[in-house]
Scaffold this motif. Structure first.
Motif, PDB file in Angstrom:
ATOM      1  N   GLY A 120       0.833  -1.209   0.000  1.00 42.70           N
ATOM      2  CA  GLY A 120       0.000   0.000   0.000  1.00 42.70           C
ATOM      3  C   GLY A 120       0.859   1.246   0.000  1.00 42.70           C
ATOM      4  O   GLY A 120       1.923   1.263  -0.625  1.00 42.70           O
ATOM      5  N   ALA A 121       0.399   2.275   0.694  1.00 42.61           N
ATOM      6  CA  ALA A 121       1.142   3.547   0.743  1.00 42.61           C
ATOM      7  C   ALA A 121       0.859   4.231   2.071  1.00 42.61           C
ATOM      8  O   ALA A 121      -0.151   3.939   2.728  1.00 42.61           O
ATOM      9  N   SER A 122       1.737   5.149   2.471  1.00 47.97           N
ATOM     10  CA  SER A 122       1.533   5.843   3.747  1.00 47.97           C
ATOM     11  C   SER A 122       0.478   6.936   3.599  1.00 47.97           C
ATOM     12  O   SER A 122       0.228   7.435   2.493  1.00 47.97           O
ATOM     13  N   LEU A 123      -0.102   7.308   4.722  1.00 47.04           N
ATOM     14  CA  LEU A 123      -1.074   8.409   4.740  1.00 47.04           C
ATOM     15  C   LEU A 123      -0.420   9.685   4.202  1.00 47.04           C
ATOM     16  O   LEU A 123      -1.065  10.482   3.530  1.00 47.04           O
ATOM     17  N   GLN A 124       0.879   9.850   4.484  1.00 51.58           N
ATOM     18  CA  GLN A 124       1.590  11.035   3.991  1.00 51.58           C
ATOM     19  C   GLN A 124       1.517  11.112   2.462  1.00 51.58           C
ATOM     20  O   GLN A 124       1.290  12.183   1.899  1.00 51.58           O
ATOM     21  N   GLU A 125       1.699   9.975   1.806  1.00 53.03           N
ATOM     22  CA  GLU A 125       1.640   9.965   0.332  1.00 53.03           C
ATOM     23  C   GLU A 125       0.241  10.350  -0.158  1.00 53.03           C
ATOM     24  O   GLU A 125       0.099  11.071  -1.144  1.00 53.03           O
ATOM     25  N   PHE A 126      -0.790   9.866   0.544  1.00 53.05           N
ATOM     26  CA  PHE A 126      -2.172  10.220   0.180  1.00 53.05           C
ATOM     27  C   PHE A 126      -2.426  11.716   0.365  1.00 53.05           C
ATOM     28  O   PHE A 126      -3.064  12.355  -0.467  1.00 53.05           O
ATOM     29  N   VAL A 127      -1.922  12.269   1.482  1.00 52.09           N
ATOM     30  CA  VAL A 127      -2.124  13.707   1.768  1.00 52.09           C
ATOM     31  C   VAL A 127      -1.458  14.549   0.685  1.00 52.09           C
ATOM     32  O   VAL A 127      -2.051  15.493   0.154  1.00 52.09           O
ATOM     33  N   ILE A 128      -0.221  14.204   0.324  1.00 50.75           N
ATOM     34  CA  ILE A 128       0.509  14.987  -0.691  1.00 50.75           C
ATOM     35  C   ILE A 128      -0.190  14.902  -2.038  1.00 50.75           C
ATOM     36  O   ILE A 128      -0.357  15.903  -2.734  1.00 50.75           O
ATOM     37  N   THR A 129      -0.647  13.697  -2.401  1.00 49.69           N
ATOM     38  CA  THR A 129      -1.365  13.524  -3.677  1.00 49.69           C
ATOM     39  C   THR A 129      -2.649  14.351  -3.686  1.00 49.69           C
ATOM     40  O   THR A 129      -2.945  15.053  -4.657  1.00 49.69           O
ATOM     41  N   ARG A 131      -3.338  16.979  -1.844  1.00 47.27           N
ATOM     42  CA  ARG A 131      -2.991  18.407  -1.789  1.00 47.27           C
ATOM     43  C   ARG A 131      -2.721  18.952  -3.192  1.00 47.27           C
ATOM     44  O   ARG A 131      -3.094  20.074  -3.527  1.00 47.27           O
ATOM     45  N   GLU A 132      -2.071  18.132  -4.009  1.00 51.42           N
ATOM     46  CA  GLU A 132      -1.705  18.590  -5.359  1.00 51.42           C
ATOM     47  C   GLU A 132      -2.923  18.774  -6.259  1.00 51.42           C
ATOM     48  O   GLU A 132      -2.846  19.442  -7.280  1.00 51.42           O
ATOM     49  N   LEU A 133      -4.064  18.207  -5.862  1.00 53.68           N
ATOM     50  CA  LEU A 133      -5.297  18.391  -6.647  1.00 53.68           C
ATOM     51  C   LEU A 133      -5.912  19.770  -6.397  1.00 53.68           C
ATOM     52  O   LEU A 133      -6.834  20.184  -7.089  1.00 53.68           O
ATOM     53  N   LYS A 134      -5.385  20.481  -5.362  1.00 55.30           N
ATOM     54  CA  LYS A 134      -5.802  21.853  -5.027  1.00 55.30           C
ATOM     55  C   LYS A 134      -7.314  21.999  -4.830  1.00 55.30           C
ATOM     56  O   LYS A 134      -7.932  22.955  -5.265  1.00 55.30           O
ATOM     57  N   ARG A 135      -7.912  21.014  -4.173  1.00 54.82           N
ATOM     58  CA  ARG A 135      -9.339  21.125  -3.846  1.00 54.82           C
ATOM     59  C   ARG A 135      -9.485  21.830  -2.509  1.00 54.82           C
ATOM     60  O   ARG A 135      -8.548  21.889  -1.717  1.00 54.82           O
ATOM     61  N   MET A 237      -6.829  17.798   6.833  1.00 59.11           N
ATOM     62  CA  MET A 237      -7.762  18.890   6.505  1.00 59.11           C
ATOM     63  C   MET A 237      -7.091  19.969   5.657  1.00 59.11           C
ATOM     64  O   MET A 237      -7.723  20.581   4.799  1.00 59.11           O
ATOM     65  N   THR A 238      -5.794  20.217   5.915  1.00 64.03           N
ATOM     66  CA  THR A 238      -5.114  21.350   5.258  1.00 64.03           C
ATOM     67  C   THR A 238      -4.117  20.913   4.201  1.00 64.03           C
ATOM     68  O   THR A 238      -3.769  21.691   3.310  1.00 64.03           O
ATOM     69  N   GLY A 239      -3.624  19.681   4.327  1.00 65.40           N
ATOM     70  CA  GLY A 239      -2.592  19.212   3.396  1.00 65.40           C
ATOM     71  C   GLY A 239      -1.185  19.472   3.888  1.00 65.40           C
ATOM     72  O   GLY A 239      -0.215  19.111   3.222  1.00 65.40           O
ATOM     73  N   TYR A 240      -1.049  20.121   5.043  1.00 62.68           N
ATOM     74  CA  TYR A 240       0.268  20.475   5.576  1.00 62.68           C
ATOM     75  C   TYR A 240       0.330  20.217   7.072  1.00 62.68           C
ATOM     76  O   TYR A 240      -0.691  20.259   7.749  1.00 62.68           O
TER      77      TYR A 240
END
Length: 359
Positions: A120-129, A131-135, A237-240
Motif C-alpha cells: 500500500g502507501a503511507s497516509l503522507q503519500e495520500f495527503v501529498i497527492t 494536496r496537489e489536486l488543489k481542492r 484537513m489542510t494538506g500540511y
C-alpha cells in the motif's frame, strides 16, 4: 577515523540468512534501525526491522555483527533492551490497525523484529497527492472520521498494553491496498536513547510532536499520542503539518489556521483538533476513549462560515505577521553589522511566512 565514524553502518547484504529468514533487500533505514524485505522459511514475504543505531555502531559491507565502541556499549545495550521489550509488547497485540509482530529474536549481537510485509502507501503519500489536486477539502470529513476511528481503535489497545507510540505522523500510518489504516514504526527504543544521552538529537517530527517531547523531563502519556493524532487530522484537513510546538508556545496561530477551515469542515471536527492539540497536556483528551466518543458522536454537524469581519481580521493578522517577519529579518541582519540595504532589495521572501505556515 572522523570520516569513518560518520559513515552509516552498512545494511545486511541480500541473500544473508538471519534467524531462518532470507534477506531480499533493504526497504528503509533511519537513525535507529534498518527495515528489510525478507522471505520466511516457507517463502512468505515479511518485513524485518534490525536494531542498528547509526550514532552508536559501525558495520562494514558484507559484515553481519555491528561493532560498538566501548564508550557507547552501555547506551547501545539500553536501546537494545528497549527495542526487545517493544517487540515483545507488540507481539502480544493483535489488532488490524496495529502492525503485527510475528517474531523477534537476538542474533549478530543485535535484535530483529519480524513483521507483516504491507502492500500500500503511507497516509503522507495520500495527503501529498490530495494536496496537489488543489481542492478546498483535502479529504472528505466522513473519510477523516472513519480513518481515525480505525486508528484510534488500534491506539487504544496499544495504550491498554501500557505502551505509547511516540511517533505518530502521516508517514507512520500505512494505508493497505484494501484501505485499512495500520500504525507502524513505534518510537519507544528511540525515545529511551533520546532521554538518556544528550548526544542524541531528539528525532521529533516537527508539527506532530507534543510540547512535552521537547522537554528533558517531559511527562508522557496517552495525551502525548493524542496531540499527534490531532496534528494528523489537521494535516488531512489542510494538506500540511501544523506549526511545531516550540513556535506555538511563542505565538499560537492554530486557532487562526483552523478558522480558515470554518464552513469547509464541521465546527465539531475543528474543535476536536483544537482539543487534541492543546499546548497544556492536561487540557487534551486524557484517553483515546474520550476522543473516540467525540469523534464518533452522531450530533447534527454545524458548519459556521466566517463572517466578513472575521475574514478581514484574519487577513489583517496575516499582513501583520508578514510585516513582523520582514522587520525581524532587517533587525537580524543589522545586528550583525551588515548594511540595511541587504534586505531592502525587492522582497522575494514575501511569500515565505505563508509557505512556512503551510509547511
Amino acid at each position: 577515523m572522523a570520516t569513518q565514524h560518520k559513515t552509516k553502518p552498512a545494511p545486511l547484504a541480500p541473500e544473508t540468512q538471519v534467524g531462518g529468514y532470507r534477506i531480499v533487500r533493504k526497504v528503509a533505514s533511519g537513525g535507529f534501525g534498518v527495515v528489510y524485505l525478507a522471505l520466511s522459511p516457507d517463502g512468505q514475504k515479511v518485513a524485518i526491522k534490525e536494531y542498528l543505531p547509526a550514532s552508536l555502531v559501525e558495520r562494514g559491507p558484507g559484515e553481519s555483527s555491528p561493532v560498538v565502541p566501548p564508550d557507547k556499549l552501555a547506551l547501545y545495550r539500553l536501546g537494545l533492551k528497549s527495542f526487545f521489550e517493544e517487540g515483545r509488547s507488540l507481539a502480544q497485540i493483535s489488532h488490524p490497525s496495529v502492525v503485527s509482530v510475528l517474531n523477534f529474536f537476538r542474533e549478530n549481537d543485535t535484535v530483529y523484529m519480524v513483521m507483516n510485509y504491507l502492500e500500500g502507501a503511507s497516509l503522507q503519500e495520500f495527503v501529498i497527492t490530495a494536496r496537489e489536486l488543489k481542492r478546498k477539502k483535502i479529504f472528505r470529513e466522513s473519510t477523516i472520521r472513519s480513518l481515525f476511528d480505525d486508528i484510534l481503535q488500534g491506539l487504544r489497545v496499544v495504550h491498554q498494553h501500557k505502551m505509547l507510540h511516540l511517533d505518530i505522523k502521516p508517514a507512520n500510518v500505512f494505508i493497505t491496498d484494501d484501505n485499512k489504516p495500520i500504525l507502524i514504526d513505534f518510537g519507544a527504543a528511540r525515545e529511551v536513547l533520546n532521554q538518556q544521552d544528550k548526544r542524541f538529537r531528539p528525532m521529533y517530527t516537527p508539527g506532530f510532536a507534543a510540547p512535552e517531547m521537547y522537554k528533558r523531563e517531559g511527562s508522557f502519556g496517552p495525551w502525548t499520542d493524542i496531540y499527534a493524532i490531532g496534528a494528523c487530522i489537521y494535516a488531512c484537513m489542510t494538506g500540511y503539518p501544523p506549526y511545531e510546538a516550540p513556535q506555538r508556545l511563542e505565538k499560537d496561530r492554530l486557532q487562526a489556521q483552523l478558522s480558515k477551515l470554518r464552513g469547509v469542515y464541521s465546527d465539531n471536527l475543528i474543535e476536536i483538533v483544537e482539543w487534541c492539540m492543546a499546548l497544556d497536556a492536561m487540557a487534551r483528551p486524557q484517553s483515546v476513549f474520550n476522543l473516540q466518543r467525540e469523534l464518533g458522536a452522531e450530533n447534527a454537524r454545524r458548519y459556521t462560515n466566517l463572517t466578513m469581519g472575521e475574514k478581514l481580521r484574519l487577513h489583517i493578522d496575516e499582513l501583520v505577521n508578514d510585516t513582523k517577519s520582514q522587520v525581524q529579518k532587517v533587525r537580524d541582519v543589522t545586528r550583525f553589522g551588515a548594511p540595511v540595504q541587504a534586505v531592502q532589495s525587492p522582497t522575494p521572501d514575501r511569500g515565505k511566512p505563508a509557505d512556512r505556515e503551510r509547511n
